[in-house]
Design a protein around this motif. Structure first.
Motif, PDB file in Angstrom:
ATOM      1  N   HIS A   1       0.813  -1.228   0.000  1.00 59.14           N
ATOM      2  CA  HIS A   1       0.000   0.000   0.000  1.00 59.14           C
ATOM      3  C   HIS A   1       0.845   1.276   0.000  1.00 59.14           C
ATOM      4  O   HIS A   1       0.352   2.341  -0.329  1.00 59.14           O
TER       5      HIS A   1
ATOM      6  N   LEU B   1       0.558   2.505  -3.550  1.00 63.00           N
ATOM      7  CA  LEU B   1      -0.739   2.667  -4.202  1.00 63.00           C
ATOM      8  C   LEU B   1      -1.167   4.106  -4.434  1.00 63.00           C
ATOM      9  O   LEU B   1      -1.779   4.403  -5.447  1.00 63.00           O
ATOM     10  N   ASN B   2      -0.902   5.001  -3.526  1.00 62.62           N
ATOM     11  CA  ASN B   2      -1.387   6.372  -3.650  1.00 62.62           C
ATOM     12  C   ASN B   2      -0.327   7.346  -4.144  1.00 62.62           C
ATOM     13  O   ASN B   2      -0.478   8.547  -3.996  1.00 62.62           O
TER      14      ASN B   2
ATOM     15  N   LYS C   1      -3.671  -7.942  -4.428  1.00 68.28           N
ATOM     16  CA  LYS C   1      -3.327  -6.525  -4.587  1.00 68.28           C
ATOM     17  C   LYS C   1      -1.874  -6.380  -5.032  1.00 68.28           C
ATOM     18  O   LYS C   1      -1.540  -5.541  -5.860  1.00 68.28           O
TER      19      LYS C   1
END
Length: 143
Positions: free
Chosen positions: A11, A14-15, A44
Motif C-alpha cells: 500500500h 498505491l497512492n 493486490k
C-alpha cells in the motif's frame, strides 16, 4: 556500499505518482542497491506489480501474515545485512518503524503528514522527496 531498501507493504506504492516511484527505483537499481517489499494481500500485490510494471525492480518479496508486524522471514533473510546496518525500512506507520528500528533496520518514514521536528528518523512526504534524500545521503557519504 550496497544497501537494501525494504518497502513495508504494497500500500506504500498505491497512492503515489507511479512515475516518481519508478524514478526512485531506477536510481536505486542503477546503483546496484537491493530492493524488497513486504506484502500482505497477494491479489493486490500482483495487480500492483503488473499494472505498474514494478516486478522487474524487486529483488525479493516476503509475505507478511499480520499487518503492522515485520515478518520473521524478512529478518531471517536479511540477518547478515542487518548485522552490518545496511537495511533501510520504508513505511508510513510509526509503530512499524519503531519495531523495525528495534530489529536493526534503519527506519525511513514516508507519509504526507511527516514532520521532521517530531521524528527521530529520516522522513519524507512522497517518493520524490525520498529520492532526493537518498541522493543527498550518498553525496554526504562521499564528503
Amino acid at each position: 556500499m550496497i544497501e537494501t531498501f525494504v518497502f513495508s507493504s504494497e500500500h506504500v506504492f498505491l497512492n503515489e505518482d507511479q512515475t516518481k516511484i519508478r524514478q526512485l527505483l531506477d536510481y536505486l537499481k542503477s546503483r546496484k542497491q537491493q530492493i524488497g517489499m513486504v506484502f500482505y494481500d497477494q491479489a493486490k500485490m500482483n495487480q500492483l506489480l503488473l499494472e505498474h510494471h514494478l516486478a522487474d525492480y524487486l529483488d525479493f518479496s516476503i509475505l507478511g501474515k499480520k499487518t503492522e508486524q515485520i515478518p520473521q522471514g524478512l529478518v531471517d533473510f536479511l540477518q547478515v545485512d542487518l548485522a552490518h546496518q545496511k537495511v533501510n525500512f520504508i513505511s508510513d506507520s510509526l509503530d512499524n518503524l519503531c519495531e523495525a528500528k528495534d530489529l536493526g533496520f534503519r527506519p525511513i518514514y514516508l507519509a504526507e503528514d511527516c514532520s521532521q521536528e517530531t521524528l527521530t528518523c529520516p522522513s519524507f512526504r512522497n517518493f520524490d522527496q525520498l529520492h532526493l534524500g537518498v541522493i543527498e545521503s550518498r553525496f554526504d557519504q562521499l564528503m
